[in-house]
Design a protein around this motif. Structure first.
Motif, short mmCIF file in Angstrom:
data_model
loop_
_atom_site.label_atom_id
_atom_site.label_comp_id
_atom_site.label_asym_id
_atom_site.label_seq_id
_atom_site.Cartn_x
_atom_site.Cartn_y
_atom_site.Cartn_z
N GLN A 39 19.39 34.44 63.87
CA GLN A 39 20.24 34.50 62.70
C GLN A 39 19.40 34.23 61.46
O GLN A 39 18.83 33.15 61.31
CB GLN A 39 21.40 33.51 62.79
CG GLN A 39 22.41 33.68 61.67
CD GLN A 39 23.76 33.06 62.02
OE1 GLN A 39 23.87 32.23 62.92
NE2 GLN A 39 24.79 33.48 61.31
N PRO A 41 19.07 33.99 57.21
CA PRO A 41 19.94 33.49 56.14
C PRO A 41 20.83 34.60 55.58
O PRO A 41 20.35 35.69 55.25
CB PRO A 41 18.93 33.00 55.09
CG PRO A 41 17.71 32.67 55.86
CD PRO A 41 17.65 33.68 56.98
N GLY A 42 22.11 34.32 55.52
CA GLY A 42 23.05 35.28 54.95
C GLY A 42 23.40 36.44 55.85
O GLY A 42 24.11 37.36 55.43
N LYS A 43 22.92 36.41 57.09
CA LYS A 43 23.20 37.53 58.01
C LYS A 43 23.89 37.01 59.26
O LYS A 43 23.89 35.81 59.54
CB LYS A 43 21.89 38.23 58.38
CG LYS A 43 21.21 38.93 57.22
CD LYS A 43 20.05 39.77 57.69
CE LYS A 43 19.42 40.53 56.54
NZ LYS A 43 18.29 41.38 56.99
N GLU A 93 10.94 40.61 58.16
CA GLU A 93 12.36 40.70 58.53
C GLU A 93 12.67 40.04 59.87
O GLU A 93 13.84 39.95 60.26
CB GLU A 93 12.83 42.16 58.55
CG GLU A 93 11.96 43.10 59.35
CD GLU A 93 10.96 43.85 58.49
OE1 GLU A 93 10.33 43.21 57.60
OE2 GLU A 93 10.79 45.07 58.71
#
Length: 128
Positions: A39, A41-43, A93
């Motif tokens: 996971q 951040p923000g996803k 990523e």
């Protein structure tokens, strides 16, 4: 105590490698399917790699998300009750918290988010 403990995360440059470990205690990992999730951040949570229940002979069937296929390898050492995720050619990523899980099947964990055990996570940061 029944638990999963991840280790091996850290900071690595793009193109580098890391090997994550997930050690189980209190139960046998090969009696379960094992998955690695991540996971960022923000996803949302992403199931990236899994290995099926052991067949007593060798490693089970493996699954890889398209985002990691060809770069990551999952394996399990039954003598150490540990599942590994070898991560090569890391990209920015790939930065995320990585979790391991054990559950009844790959399909159940990926399709229905159902699992029996879940680790505390280890941070992987890919940055120059």
């Amino acid at each position: 105590q029944v638990q999963l403990v991840e280790s091996g995360g850290g900071l690595v440059q793009p193109g580098g490698s890391l090997r994550l470990s997930c050690a189980a205690s209190g139960f046998g990992l090969d009696y379960y399917a094992n998955c690695w999730f991540r996971q960022a951040p923000g996803k949302g949570r992403e199931g990236i790699s899994c290995i099926s229940i052991g067949d007593g002979i060798g490693d089970g069937t493996t699954y890889y998300a398209d985002s990691v296929k060809g770069r990551f390898t999952i394996s399990r050492d039954n003598t150490k009750n540990t599942v590994y995720l070898q991560m090569n050619s890391l990209k920015p990523e790939d930065t995320a918290v990585y979790y391991c899980a054990a559950g009844p099947s790959i399909a159940t964990m990926l399709g229905y988010n159902e699992y029996d055990y879940w680790g505390q996570g280890t941070q992987v940061t890919v940055s120059s």
